[in-house]
Design a protein around this motif. Structure first.
Motif, PDB file in Angstrom:
ATOM      1  N   ARG A   1       0.846  -1.198   0.000  1.00  0.00           N
ATOM      2  CA  ARG A   1       0.000   0.000   0.000  1.00  0.00           C
ATOM      3  C   ARG A   1       0.880   1.246   0.000  1.00  0.00           C
ATOM      4  O   ARG A   1       1.779   1.394   0.821  1.00  0.00           O
ATOM      5  CB  ARG A   1      -0.898   0.015   1.234  1.00  0.00           C
TER       6      ARG A   1
ATOM      7  N   LYS B   1       0.091   5.064   0.131  1.00  0.00           N
ATOM      8  CA  LYS B   1      -1.040   5.970   0.341  1.00  0.00           C
ATOM      9  C   LYS B   1      -0.861   7.311  -0.361  1.00  0.00           C
ATOM     10  O   LYS B   1      -1.827   7.895  -0.858  1.00  0.00           O
ATOM     11  CB  LYS B   1      -1.256   6.191   1.836  1.00  0.00           C
TER      12      LYS B   1
ATOM     13  N   ARG C   1      -3.503   9.090  -2.801  1.00  0.00           N
ATOM     14  CA  ARG C   1      -3.789   8.360  -4.034  1.00  0.00           C
ATOM     15  C   ARG C   1      -5.222   7.824  -4.035  1.00  0.00           C
ATOM     16  O   ARG C   1      -5.740   7.442  -2.984  1.00  0.00           O
ATOM     17  CB  ARG C   1      -2.848   7.161  -4.179  1.00  0.00           C
TER      18      ARG C   1
ATOM     19  N   GLN D   1      -4.351   2.915  -4.224  1.00  0.00           N
ATOM     20  CA  GLN D   1      -3.244   2.919  -3.261  1.00  0.00           C
ATOM     21  C   GLN D   1      -2.434   1.622  -3.221  1.00  0.00           C
ATOM     22  O   GLN D   1      -1.440   1.541  -2.500  1.00  0.00           O
ATOM     23  CB  GLN D   1      -3.781   3.216  -1.864  1.00  0.00           C
TER      24      GLN D   1
END
Length: 363
Positions: A16, A18, A26, A29
């Motif tokens: 992930r 972000k 985002r 992500q």
């Protein structure tokens, strides 16, 4: 939330991310990234972990780019090529040159019709055999001559399959015509010709297709036609032909429907040639026949929504329409640049279904 199980080695990773490098949040992500063995390349950002994982698991490396010509060059270095006679090698080379417009294409982008068109073109155009007295006779290529094209395509595709570049051998499906096998020769229909006229505002290259249809010129004749050979006052194009003496000195009359097109093309010409192309740097030049096919003729048909037809179709269309419109045999022979009307009748004039139907009504 349950901890996700670590992916097996060699699978890659999903993580992930972000924020963007600019600090913005985002929308998608979850980044899917290839393993180290494949360069740790990102393959994309996804909205959920599951979607990113699916993309990673189903990822396929893009097919390696290799051109038709590059594979032929590989074949030429192979023992299979080197062990045959110099005469056979020369035949392979000559056959390969027929596919000039495909030389720089990625083997994966070449379609069956691209290959078949080259065989069809050779079958349709035939050749002029000198008789030794300044006269020529039109001949058709034998099946063996055309089959050599199929053989060289087969060699290229077999080589590509051995290198695991492709899986499908298109050469198996190619049809070989020639003397004794007269396949139907296409023409442009009346509605297709009207469609080309209507497409000119958004498809200016359609003008070249139309001039070829209404003059019956061979591609080479039209491609290198000089504007000083065109007399708009007399509606004539003179001394533009090739191949036969009758062709080299013949006249063509400018049909009223294309006169404005011809006038426009003359006005636009910067090189003194009727057909021109422009490089990325803005330089104007006279394109080769390969460039003409690839960048002008075929795209013009596509933009007009007309199915792909080889350039010689223009010449067959001209001969057929002229014949059905009542142009005399002798006049049509001269317009086509032939020394014998039998060449025009047997090799060029095609019969439309609706024309045959009307003729049957007279019985």
């Amino acid at each position: 939330m349950a901890t996700r199980r670590k992916l097996p080695n060699g699978t890659g990773s999903v993580e992930r991310v972000k924020y963007t490098p600019q600090g913005k949040v985002r929308v998608n992500q979850y980044r899917a990234r290839l393993p180290k063995s494949k360069g740790r390349k990102d393959i994309g950002f996804y909205k959920t972990y599951t979607k990113a994982l699916d993309a990673l698991i189903n990822y396929k490396e893009p097919e390696p780019e290799i051109t038709f010509k590059e594979i032929f060059q590989q074949f030429k270095r192979s023992n299979e090529f080197l062990k045959v006679s110099s005469k056979t090698q020369a035949r392979h080379e000559k056959s390969f040159q027929r596919f000039e417009e495909l030389h720089d294409m990625n083997i994966h982008d070449i379609k069956y019709s691209d290959l078949q068109d080259v065989l069809d073109q050779m079958e349709l155009e035939g050749y002029e055999k000198p008789l030794g007295n300044g006269e020529y006779i039109h001949m058709e290529y034998s099946q063996n001559s055309i089959k050599r094209l199929k053989i060289v395509v087969s060699k290229i595709y077999q080589r590509a399959i051995k290198e695991n570049l492709i899986q499908l051998d298109l050469s198996k499906y190619l049809e070989v015509g020639g003397v004794g096998i007269r396949r139907h020769k296409e023409t442009f229909t009346k509605s297709e010709i009207e469609t080309l006229f209507k497409s000119i505002p958004h498809n200016p290259d359609a003008m070249h297709v139309l001039v070829m249809i209404f003059t019956g010129m061979r591609t080479g004749e039209y491609l290198y036609l000089k504007t000083n050979k065109i007399d708009l006052d007399k509606n004539q194009i003179k001394d533009f032909g090739e191949k036969t003496d009758a062709g080299k000195t013949r006249k063509m009359y400018i049909h009223p429907r294309i006169k404005d097109i011809v006038k426009y093309l003359i006005k636009q010409s910067q090189t003194g040639n009727i057909v021109e192309a422009t490089r990325l740097n803005g330089e104007t030049y006279i394109p080769s026949d390969t460039k003409f096919y690839k960048d002008i003729y075929y795209p013009a048909l596509e933009k007009a929504g007309i199915k792909r037809k080889i350039p010689y179709t223009c010449r067959y269309t001209f001969a057929t329409i002229a014949h059905q419109s009542g142009v005399s045999d002798k006049a049509l022979q001269k317009l086509m640049g032939h020394t014998d009307f039998a060449v025009t009748a047997n090799s060029y004039i095609q019969e439309y279904d609706d024309y045959l139907y009307k003729e049957l009504q007279k019985i």
